[in-house]
Design a protein around this motif. Structure first.
Motif, PDB file in Angstrom:
ATOM      1  N   ALA A  74       0.111 101.071 109.224  1.00  0.00           N
ATOM      2  CA  ALA A  74       0.850 101.792 109.905  1.00  0.00           C
ATOM      3  C   ALA A  74       2.130 102.855 109.103  1.00  0.00           C
ATOM      4  N   VAL A  75       2.144 104.046 109.767  1.00  0.00           N
ATOM      5  CA  VAL A  75       3.097 104.928 108.960  1.00  0.00           C
ATOM      6  C   VAL A  75       4.506 104.746 109.180  1.00  0.00           C
ATOM      7  N   VAL A  76       5.114 104.603 107.900  1.00  0.00           N
ATOM      8  CA  VAL A  76       6.703 104.162 108.064  1.00  0.00           C
ATOM      9  C   VAL A  76       7.642 105.247 107.643  1.00  0.00           C
ATOM     10  N   GLN A  77       8.468 105.669 108.256  1.00  0.00           N
ATOM     11  CA  GLN A  77       9.604 106.686 107.706  1.00  0.00           C
ATOM     12  C   GLN A  77      10.918 106.238 108.445  1.00  0.00           C
ATOM     13  N   ASP A  78      11.943 106.751 107.825  1.00  0.00           N
ATOM     14  CA  ASP A  78      13.306 106.322 108.323  1.00  0.00           C
ATOM     15  C   ASP A  78      13.853 107.597 109.283  1.00  0.00           C
ATOM     16  N   VAL A  79      13.145 107.775 110.365  1.00  0.00           N
ATOM     17  CA  VAL A  79      13.499 108.656 111.054  1.00  0.00           C
ATOM     18  C   VAL A  79      12.786 108.102 112.400  1.00  0.00           C
ATOM     19  N   PRO A  80      13.419 108.487 113.750  1.00  0.00           N
ATOM     20  CA  PRO A  80      12.835 107.875 114.814  1.00  0.00           C
ATOM     21  C   PRO A  80      11.675 108.806 115.472  1.00  0.00           C
ATOM     22  N   GLY A  81      10.657 108.167 115.764  1.00  0.00           N
ATOM     23  CA  GLY A  81       9.602 109.088 116.636  1.00  0.00           C
ATOM     24  C   GLY A  81       8.373 109.064 115.594  1.00  0.00           C
ATOM     25  N   VAL A  82       8.263 108.467 114.355  1.00  0.00           N
ATOM     26  CA  VAL A  82       7.149 108.801 113.466  1.00  0.00           C
ATOM     27  C   VAL A  82       5.655 108.347 114.402  1.00  0.00           C
ATOM     28  N   THR A  83       5.570 106.926 114.920  1.00  0.00           N
ATOM     29  CA  THR A  83       4.563 106.654 115.594  1.00  0.00           C
ATOM     30  C   THR A  83       4.587 107.259 116.919  1.00  0.00           C
ATOM     31  N   ARG A  84       3.514 107.834 117.306  1.00  0.00           N
ATOM     32  CA  ARG A  84       3.247 108.812 118.605  1.00  0.00           C
ATOM     33  C   ARG A  84       2.195 107.990 119.517  1.00  0.00           C
ATOM     34  N   ASP A  85       1.080 107.416 118.849  1.00  0.00           N
ATOM     35  CA  ASP A  85      -0.136 106.962 119.609  1.00  0.00           C
ATOM     36  C   ASP A  85      -0.030 105.466 119.487  1.00  0.00           C
ATOM     37  N   ARG A  86      -0.969 104.823 120.491  1.00  0.00           N
ATOM     38  CA  ARG A  86      -1.169 103.307 120.229  1.00  0.00           C
ATOM     39  C   ARG A  86      -2.010 103.301 119.026  1.00  0.00           C
ATOM     40  N   VAL A  87      -1.905 102.397 118.145  1.00  0.00           N
ATOM     41  CA  VAL A  87      -2.802 102.332 116.771  1.00  0.00           C
ATOM     42  C   VAL A  87      -3.012 100.524 116.994  1.00  0.00           C
ATOM     43  N   SER A  88      -4.249 100.361 116.722  1.00  0.00           N
ATOM     44  CA  SER A  88      -4.783  98.909 116.819  1.00  0.00           C
ATOM     45  C   SER A  88      -5.052  98.484 115.498  1.00  0.00           C
ATOM     46  N   TYR A  89      -4.773  97.335 115.114  1.00  0.00           N
ATOM     47  CA  TYR A  89      -5.147  96.532 113.767  1.00  0.00           C
ATOM     48  C   TYR A  89      -5.545  95.314 114.312  1.00  0.00           C
ATOM     49  N   ASP A  90      -6.685  94.596 113.037  1.00  0.00           N
ATOM     50  CA  ASP A  90      -7.015  93.418 113.148  1.00  0.00           C
ATOM     51  C   ASP A  90      -5.953  92.609 112.225  1.00  0.00           C
ATOM     52  N   ALA A  91      -5.548  91.335 112.707  1.00  0.00           N
ATOM     53  CA  ALA A  91      -4.770  90.473 112.189  1.00  0.00           C
ATOM     54  C   ALA A  91      -5.197  89.229 112.249  1.00  0.00           C
ATOM     55  N   ARG A  92      -4.689  88.136 111.445  1.00  0.00           N
ATOM     56  CA  ARG A  92      -5.130  86.822 111.427  1.00  0.00           C
ATOM     57  C   ARG A  92      -3.692  85.833 110.866  1.00  0.00           C
ATOM     58  N   TRP A  93      -3.410  84.925 111.758  1.00  0.00           N
ATOM     59  CA  TRP A  93      -2.426  83.985 111.411  1.00  0.00           C
ATOM     60  C   TRP A  93      -2.685  82.801 111.721  1.00  0.00           C
ATOM     61  N   ASN A  94      -2.494  81.805 110.794  1.00  0.00           N
ATOM     62  CA  ASN A  94      -2.988  80.394 111.076  1.00  0.00           C
ATOM     63  C   ASN A  94      -4.340  80.046 111.718  1.00  0.00           C
ATOM     64  N   GLY A  95      -5.263  80.671 111.361  1.00  0.00           N
ATOM     65  CA  GLY A  95      -6.731  80.497 111.670  1.00  0.00           C
ATOM     66  C   GLY A  95      -6.866  81.188 113.007  1.00  0.00           C
ATOM     67  N   ARG A  96      -5.817  81.895 113.505  1.00  0.00           N
ATOM     68  CA  ARG A  96      -6.315  82.636 114.829  1.00  0.00           C
ATOM     69  C   ARG A  96      -6.245  84.051 114.657  1.00  0.00           C
ATOM     70  N   GLU A  97      -7.296  85.052 115.130  1.00  0.00           N
ATOM     71  CA  GLU A  97      -7.482  86.203 114.900  1.00  0.00           C
ATOM     72  C   GLU A  97      -6.832  87.003 116.115  1.00  0.00           C
ATOM     73  N   LEU A  98      -6.171  88.029 116.016  1.00  0.00           N
ATOM     74  CA  LEU A  98      -5.799  88.852 117.151  1.00  0.00           C
ATOM     75  C   LEU A  98      -5.686  90.294 116.839  1.00  0.00           C
ATOM     76  N   VAL A  99      -5.624  91.043 117.834  1.00  0.00           N
ATOM     77  CA  VAL A  99      -5.493  92.788 117.620  1.00  0.00           C
ATOM     78  C   VAL A  99      -3.771  93.110 118.139  1.00  0.00           C
ATOM     79  N   VAL A 100      -3.134  93.669 116.866  1.00  0.00           N
ATOM     80  CA  VAL A 100      -1.919  93.928 117.102  1.00  0.00           C
ATOM     81  C   VAL A 100      -1.984  95.495 117.364  1.00  0.00           C
ATOM     82  N   VAL A 101      -1.190  95.853 118.331  1.00  0.00           N
ATOM     83  CA  VAL A 101      -0.956  97.258 118.924  1.00  0.00           C
ATOM     84  C   VAL A 101       0.106  97.824 118.550  1.00  0.00           C
ATOM     85  N   ASP A 102       0.274  98.662 117.678  1.00  0.00           N
ATOM     86  CA  ASP A 102       1.583  99.543 117.343  1.00  0.00           C
ATOM     87  C   ASP A 102       1.796 100.873 118.260  1.00  0.00           C
ATOM     88  N   THR A 103       3.025 100.789 118.821  1.00  0.00           N
ATOM     89  CA  THR A 103       3.150 101.766 119.894  1.00  0.00           C
ATOM     90  C   THR A 103       4.363 102.670 119.328  1.00  0.00           C
TER      91      THR A 103
END
Length: 461
Positions: free
Chosen positions: A50-79
């Motif tokens: 995910a694009v990160v910058q120290d100004v507000p409003g960098v993320t505009r769309d919903r972006v989905s990523y695959d992730a896994r924690w403690n053996g469980r898979e999930l989809v993380v949606v950045d907004t």
């Protein structure tokens, strides 16, 4: 934070082994602008995606990523940052965030512990309460113990315990992810398969099309009884066969009659066992007599394989008995009658003479590879974004349903779930399926699409 807590060490890759037909739970990460949502998403997925910058409003769309924690898979949606009473582009960003909340199984609300509760945070909380979704509260930018007291003030939002984290340094992210998993629907019990043996290939088709002859040719020996009389094979015959250096378990089956009720006695049970062989196989070779017109029986068998979700290779046998005129007619029959099976690989062959039988192994390999293909959530949503932008869904009744995002629920066969803002027309779903096939080369496998429309909001008194 210790390395054992690092979410990135447990990240799921695009080549993960499929654990069954389970739709990954969806977590929407929301909050007002510039609270560190994208930094936290990067921490969860274990890489700078995910694009990160120290100004507000960098993320505009919903972006989905695959992730896994403690053996469980999930989809993380950045907004994008959510703000009430937003205008213009900010309003569109806020709408995207609300859509992500509506489609999610749980919501991760990120607040900035160093500035305290803002009016915008309280407005987001009101939206979340209306959604009735489980919420985990992350008090971000807690970089040291001194700041933890400021995080405790977030109890006043009324969402329960705030989890102090530093998305930048990883502090506390393990505890936060444990809380996120606890808020998600309970995971189904995973069933781990034993080490996989030879791939299972069923040879199916109507009686007397040359199924047993093909088995004998592939095996290099007379393994199955062959006779011009139809119905010679009754029991499915299993044979370990080496094709092009790969060992397969071939299952020769009895021919399937036009109607089960037309078969009597042992033929009836043979037909039932054949259906079982299709279910047991991973890929089916449907043998069709190229010297005769394609029949309703042939098409019904192809449909049985498709409905069972098995990879498919169509073998047009008895090619040595066809002349130029018959081949022209066959091309027309394929174009007219087999239009819904254009995704299947074809081999023109003769089991009697051995012509092109060697191509069957290549076709099996290709069909199985497509059958087991996994598409990462990021690639899938990038593809969906391009398709929807170029060909939006038609307006129906003054409304235009949209695809919010998608994820692959399973491989074998590839099954995708589309989260949408409304019901999609069947022809639009077929269009998306065609484009999926083109972009990801699903030659030789069925592709299943499931549409999950967002629930309509109930009127509040």
């Amino acid at each position: 934070m210790s390395s054992s807590e690092e979410p990135g060490t447990d990240e799921v890759g695009t080549d993960a082994v499929d654990a069954g037909a389970v739709v990954k739970p969806v977590v929407a990460v929301v909050g007002r602008p510039n609270v560190g949502k994208s930094t936290l998403v990067n921490r969860i997925i274990g890489r700078r995606a995910a694009v990160v910058q120290d100004v507000p409003g960098v993320t505009r769309d919903r972006v989905s990523y695959d992730a896994r924690w403690n053996g469980r898979e999930l989809v993380v949606v950045d907004t994008g940052g959510w703000a009430p009473d937003a205008q213009g582009m900010a309003a569109q960003i806020a709408e995207q965030a609300e859509l992500a909340i509506a489609a999610a199984d749980a919501v991760l609300l990120v607040v900035d512990a160093t500035v305290g509760i803002q009016d915008v945070d309280e407005a987001v909380v009101r939206v979340l309460r209306r959604s009735n979704k489980p919420v985990v509260l992350a008090a971000n930018k807690v970089d040291d113990q001194r700041t933890e007291a400021e995080a405790a003030a977030m109890w006043n939002l009324g969402l329960g315990e705030p989890f102090p984290v530093s998305a930048l340094h990883g502090r506390g992210s393990g505890d936060l992810l444990d809380a996120v998993l606890a808020a998600l629907p309970e995971a189904p019990t995973e069933v781990f398969d034993a080490p996989r043996g030879p791939r299972r290939v069923a040879i199916v088709g109507k009686p007397n099309v040359g199924k047993s002859s093909l088995l004998n040719k592939l095996a290099g020996q007379k393994r199955a009884v062959v006779d011009n009389a139809s119905g010679t094979t009754v029991d499915p015959v299993d044979e370990l066969v080496d094709i092009g250096g790969v060992t397969y378990q071939l299952i020769d089956t009895a021919g399937i009659r036009r109607r089960v009720k037309e078969a009597s006695g042992h033929e009836y049970y043979a037909s039932l066992r054949t259906q079982g062989a299709i279910e047991r196989a991973e890929v089916c070779i449907v043998v069709i007599d190229a010297s005769e017109p394609i029949t309703e029986q042939d098409l019904r068998i192809l449909s049985m394989v498709e409905e069972a979700g098995r990879a498919l290779v169509v073998a047009f046998n008895k090619w040595d008995l066809t002349d130029e005129e018959r081949r022209r007619y066959l091309d027309r029959e394929i174009e007219r009658d087999m239009v819904q099976f254009t995704w299947a690989g074809h081999v023109n062959m003769s089991a009697l003479t051995g012509r092109h039988v060697d191509r069957v192994g290549t076709a099996i390999e290709g069909a199985l590879a497509a059958w087991e293909t996994r598409v990462s959530t990021g690639k899938l949503n990038s593809f969906l974004g391009r398709v929807v932008a170029a060909h939006p869904h038609p307006v129906r009744g003054g409304k235009q349903p949209r695809i919010l995002f998608g994820t692959q629920a399973q491989a074998g066969p590839p099954t995708f779930v589309l989260f949408t803002s409304g019901t999609l027309d069947p022809q639009y779903v077929r269009f998306v399926e065609r484009r999926l096939r083109e972009d990801f080369d699903f030659q030789g496998t069925p592709v299943h699409l499931e549409v999950r429309a967002r629930e309509k909001r109930k009127n509040r008194t």
